[in-house]
Design a protein around this motif. Structure first.
Motif, PDB file in Angstrom:
ATOM      1  N   THR A 245       0.826  -1.205   0.000  1.00  0.00           N
ATOM      2  CA  THR A 245       0.000   0.000   0.000  1.00  0.00           C
ATOM      3  C   THR A 245       0.861   1.256   0.000  1.00  0.00           C
ATOM      4  O   THR A 245       0.592   2.214  -0.735  1.00  0.00           O
ATOM      5  N   PHE A 259      -4.683   5.281  -2.559  1.00  0.00           N
ATOM      6  CA  PHE A 259      -3.869   4.533  -1.597  1.00  0.00           C
ATOM      7  C   PHE A 259      -3.437   5.408  -0.424  1.00  0.00           C
ATOM      8  O   PHE A 259      -3.274   4.913   0.692  1.00  0.00           O
ATOM      9  N   TYR A 300      -3.395  -5.800  -0.071  1.00  0.00           N
ATOM     10  CA  TYR A 300      -3.182  -4.351  -0.029  1.00  0.00           C
ATOM     11  C   TYR A 300      -4.421  -3.751   0.605  1.00  0.00           C
ATOM     12  O   TYR A 300      -5.471  -4.389   0.662  1.00  0.00           O
TER      13      TYR A 300
END
Length: 354
Positions: A245, A259, A300
């Motif tokens: 991430t 993100f 993620y």
């Protein structure tokens, strides 16, 4: 003590927020175009399931990710669609009505905890990801079951708590975490053991949904494998999820801002969990901690900020703090409110917003 005005204040805030959202986002846009703007991302997938089932639109390629979405919202969409022809409008109506139920329950839960109920509702609707309470997503419908379930448990009404939690389990996998937290709440409250069998009821929808897909595909965990197939959400070590991430957040790609929001959401999630633990809210920490653990051990971070909408214990905790210190809710509104408007605009423009 729950006052008579708790529900009224909650509805005023909820419908006032929705009306404000409608006015600010409808200006200069034709109605059909406006409805189309809400048909984004998961909202479109929920409509696909409601229309065609989990096999998807026969005119489109097979979407292996559809079983990741539980049947509660698609079922509600089909019911509303009988009287509302437009599927996007049906989704907005489901969210409007279920959000009103959730807002009233949240206000009453906060007042049951000795706080001002309207502050909890205001905290919820001004959260940066609150657009997903208005869109045709499952958050509002889940909260319409989950918060009343928690309030019923706090009042010792375990049959009602179990039935409502079962409704939440029909809407999202998050219902599993709610069911486990109710077991902790039951033990902490030293409820009569004769009521313990009710705690099994919220697990039944998950078993039924798993069996349904087993009859379709031979896979008991089709909903889990769908997340892996559709979004690559395999379980990894938490530091691996953080690293992936972080690398994406620091890149120059189109998804970098999303993100970065995920990282901010992770920080808020950890701080919120620590806050609940410091307050010794053990059952609520189980509910939120299991969600955080599941999301932060995915390949993620995905939709972590949006999941905070479901953390109703945080909105109650915020209300308790703001009841004693009014400046807290003012500062929160000044910071979070503009971010909510910005994120709503991003969503309506088609950007990934949570």
């Amino acid at each position: 003590m729950i006052t008579r005005s708790a529900g009224r204040d909650a509805l005023l805030i909820w419908f006032g927020w929705r009306a404000g959202l409608l006015v600010t986002t409808l200006l200069g846009v034709a109605l059909h175009e406006y409805l189309g703007r809400w048909d984004r991302w998961d909202a479109h997938l929920f409509v696909t399931i409601a229309r065609f089932g989990y096999d998807g639109d026969p005119a489109q390629p097979v979407d292996d990710g559809l079983p990741a979405f539980f049947p509660g919202l698609p079922a509600a969409l089909r019911l509303v669609h009988w009287v509302v022809p437009d599927w996007s409008a049906a989704g907005l109506i489901v969210s409007l009505v279920s959000g009103a139920v959730a807002a009233m329950a949240l206000a009453r839960l906060a007042e049951h905890e000795g706080a001002n109920g309207w502050m909890a509702v205001l905290g919820l609707v001004l959260f940066p990801m609150a657009v997903f309470l208005a869109a045709g997503y499952s958050e509002s419908l889940f909260l319409a079951f989950a918060i009343p379930a928690w309030l019923a448990a706090r009042q010792g009404n375990w049959p009602a708590a179990a039935a409502l939690a079962a409704g939440a389990s029909c809407v999202r996998i998050t219902g599993l975490f709610l069911a486990l937290a109710l077991i902790v709440e039951f033990a902490a409250g030293r409820a009569p053991l004769r009521r313990a069998p009710w705690l099994a009821v919220p697990f039944l929808p998950l078993i039924g949904y798993s069996f349904y897909h087993y009859t379709r595909t031979g896979d008991w965990l089709a909903w889990k494998h769908a997340q892996e197939a559709g979004w690559g959400r395999e379980m990894v070590w938490p530091w691996e999820a953080w690293a992936v991430t972080w690398d994406n957040a620091m890149s120059t790609g189109d998804m970098a801002p999303a993100f970065r929001m995920e990282i901010a959401g992770a920080v808020l999630a950890v701080l919120g969990l620590v806050w609940l633990l410091a307050l010794r809210r053990w059952s609520e920490a189980v509910y939120t901690g299991l969600q955080a653990g599941a999301l932060m051990t995915s390949a993620y971070y995905l939709s972590l900020p949006r999941s905070l909408l479901l953390w109703f214990p945080l909105w109650v905790a915020l209300a308790r703090l703001a009841t004693r210190r009014r400046w807290v809710i003012v500062a929160y509104a000044l910071v979070s409110g503009p971010l909510m408007v910005l994120n709503t605009a991003r969503f309506l423009e088609g950007a990934w917003a949570g």
